[in-house]
Design a protein around this motif. Structure first.
Motif, short mmCIF file in Angstrom:
data_model
loop_
_atom_site.label_atom_id
_atom_site.label_comp_id
_atom_site.label_asym_id
_atom_site.label_seq_id
_atom_site.Cartn_x
_atom_site.Cartn_y
_atom_site.Cartn_z
N SER A 69 53.09 5.04 76.49
CA SER A 69 52.33 5.01 77.75
C SER A 69 53.06 5.74 78.88
CB SER A 69 52.06 3.56 78.16
OG SER A 69 53.26 2.92 78.52
N GLY A 70 54.29 6.20 78.59
CA GLY A 70 55.05 6.94 79.58
C GLY A 70 55.93 6.08 80.47
N ASP A 71 55.97 4.76 80.20
CA ASP A 71 56.79 3.86 81.01
C ASP A 71 58.28 3.99 80.70
OD1 ASP A 71 54.56 2.86 82.30
OD2 ASP A 71 54.28 1.23 80.86
N ILE A 72 58.60 4.48 79.49
CA ILE A 72 59.99 4.74 79.11
C ILE A 72 60.11 6.22 78.77
CG2 ILE A 72 61.84 4.26 77.45
CD1 ILE A 72 60.71 1.51 77.02
N LYS A 73 61.07 6.87 79.37
CA LYS A 73 61.31 8.28 79.11
C LYS A 73 62.51 8.42 78.15
CE LYS A 73 58.18 9.60 82.08
NZ LYS A 73 56.88 10.09 81.59
N ASP A 74 62.59 9.57 77.48
CA ASP A 74 63.71 9.88 76.58
C ASP A 74 63.87 8.84 75.49
OD1 ASP A 74 64.37 12.17 78.13
OD2 ASP A 74 65.46 10.90 79.54
N PHE A 75 62.76 8.41 74.92
CA PHE A 75 62.81 7.38 73.87
C PHE A 75 62.97 8.05 72.51
CE2 PHE A 75 61.10 4.17 70.96
CZ PHE A 75 61.81 3.06 71.38
N THR A 76 63.99 7.64 71.78
CA THR A 76 64.31 8.27 70.50
C THR A 76 63.14 8.17 69.52
OG1 THR A 76 66.64 7.69 70.81
CG2 THR A 76 65.96 8.32 68.59
N ILE A 132 60.26 9.57 69.94
CA ILE A 132 59.02 9.91 70.64
C ILE A 132 59.21 11.19 71.45
CG2 ILE A 132 57.25 9.14 72.28
CD1 ILE A 132 57.32 7.51 69.70
N ASP A 133 60.05 11.12 72.49
CA ASP A 133 60.31 12.34 73.28
C ASP A 133 61.79 12.67 73.36
OD1 ASP A 133 60.92 10.20 74.90
OD2 ASP A 133 59.73 10.85 76.61
N SER A 134 62.57 12.06 72.48
CA SER A 134 63.99 12.38 72.36
C SER A 134 64.32 12.43 70.86
CB SER A 134 64.84 11.33 73.06
OG SER A 134 66.21 11.68 73.02
N PRO A 194 59.41 -4.73 67.82
CA PRO A 194 59.76 -6.10 68.22
C PRO A 194 60.00 -6.27 69.72
CG PRO A 194 61.60 -5.03 67.11
CD PRO A 194 60.41 -4.13 66.95
N LYS A 195 60.38 -5.21 70.41
CA LYS A 195 60.67 -5.31 71.85
C LYS A 195 59.59 -4.66 72.71
CE LYS A 195 65.50 -4.81 70.51
NZ LYS A 195 66.64 -3.87 70.51
N GLY A 196 58.54 -4.15 72.06
CA GLY A 196 57.46 -3.50 72.81
C GLY A 196 57.84 -2.16 73.40
N LEU A 197 58.92 -1.55 72.87
CA LEU A 197 59.43 -0.32 73.45
C LEU A 197 58.59 0.90 73.09
CD1 LEU A 197 63.26 -0.91 72.91
CD2 LEU A 197 61.89 -1.34 74.96
N TYR A 198 58.08 0.95 71.87
CA TYR A 198 57.25 2.10 71.48
C TYR A 198 55.98 2.15 72.32
CZ TYR A 198 60.15 3.25 67.44
OH TYR A 198 61.18 3.65 66.63
N LYS A 199 55.40 0.99 72.55
CA LYS A 199 54.18 0.93 73.37
C LYS A 199 54.46 1.47 74.77
CE LYS A 199 50.56 -2.24 74.88
NZ LYS A 199 50.07 -3.64 74.87
N LYS A 200 55.61 1.07 75.33
CA LYS A 200 55.99 1.56 76.66
C LYS A 200 56.28 3.06 76.64
CE LYS A 200 57.89 -2.81 78.37
NZ LYS A 200 59.12 -3.51 78.81
N ALA A 201 56.92 3.52 75.58
CA ALA A 201 57.24 4.95 75.47
C ALA A 201 55.95 5.77 75.35
CB ALA A 201 58.15 5.21 74.28
#
Length: 197
Positions: free
Chosen positions: A150-157, A159-161, A141-148
Motif C-alpha cells: 500500500s506504500g506505507d513502508i518503503k524499501d521493503f525487501t 517488494i521495492d528493495s 505475520p506482522k502485516g508488513l507486506y500489506k503495508k509495503a
C-alpha cells in the motif's frame, strides 16, 4: 579507527573456551525474506541444540533493533551497518566458544560474506530459508507486506528493495508445506550429517 588503539592479547583464547564448553564454535546464519520462517525455525533449532547440551545464543533481527541497532533505519546504508554490527557481535560470541544462531533478512551477499570473512574457516554456516514470496505474503505475520504493497513502508525487501539469495549456502531449506517443527528437525539432521554440530 585511531592509530592509538592496540589489540590486547589475553591469556585465555577461543580454543580454551571451546574446550571448556566441549563444542566447536559456529555461526548458523539464517537468511531469507520477511515471513520466510527464519525466526521460528531458528528458535526451534536453538531449543534442539540446548537439549543436546550445546551452549548457544540466538540473535534475532527485531530483537537486536530494540537495542544494539536501535538507532538504525531501513535504508540500504543502515541495513549494511546493521549487519556489520551483528557480524562483529557474532565474532565475539564465537570467540567465547558459543554456537550462534542469527535470524536476519540480511539481503545483500556482500554483507553475509563480510561476516564469513571475520570468522575462522568453517565457522560460518549460511542457512538459506527459501520460502516463495507468495507464501511469505500469505503468512505476513506482522502485516508488513500489506503495508509495503500500500506504500506505507518503503524499501521493503522483496517488494521495492532487492533480496540477493545465496548462491551456494551450506544449508538450503525449502520451507512452505512442512510444519516448523518438521523443518527444524530436518535442518538439525542436516547439520549433524554435515558435521556442523
Amino acid at each position: 579507527m585511531t592509530s592509538n588503539i592496540v589489540w590486547h592479547e589475553h591469556g585465555v583464547d577461543k580454543q580454551r573456551r571451546a574446550e571448556l564448553l566441549k563444542q566447536q564454535p559456529r555461526v548458523f546464519w539464517f537468511t531469507g525474506l520477511s515471513g520466510s520462517g527464519k525466526s521460528t525455525i531458528a528458535n526451534l533449532l536453538e531449543q534442539k541444540l540446548v537439549e543436546q547440551g550445546k551452549h548457544t545464543y540466538l540473535l534475532d533481527g527485531d530483537n537486536v533493533r530494540h537495542g544494539l541497532c536501535g538507532d538504525l533505519g531501513f535504508s540500504a546504508k543502515d541495513r549494511v551497518e546493521n549487519i556489520r554490527r551483528i557480524s562483529e557481535v557474532t565474532k565475539l560470541f564465537t570467540d567465547a566458544g558459543t554456537i550462534v544462531i542469527t535470524a536476519f533478512i540480511s539481503p545483500y551477499r556482500t554483507d553475509r560474506e563480510f561476516c564469513r570473512k571475520l570468522l575462522d574457516d568453517g565457522e560460518f554456516v549460511e542457512v538459506f530459508i527459501d520460502t516463495p514470496i507468495e507464501v511469505c505474503e500469505q503468512r505476513d505475520p506482522k502485516g508488513l507486506y500489506k503495508k509495503a504493497r500500500s506504500g506505507d513502508i518503503k524499501d521493503f525487501t522483496g517488494i521495492d528493495s532487492e533480496y540477493q539469495a545465496p548462491r551456494n549456502p551450506e544449508i538450503h531449506v525449502k520451507y512452505s508445506d512442512q510444519s516448523p517443527e518438521q523443518t527444524a528437525l530436518a535442518l538439525y539432521e542436516q547439520l549433524v550429517s554435515k558435521g556442523y554440530v
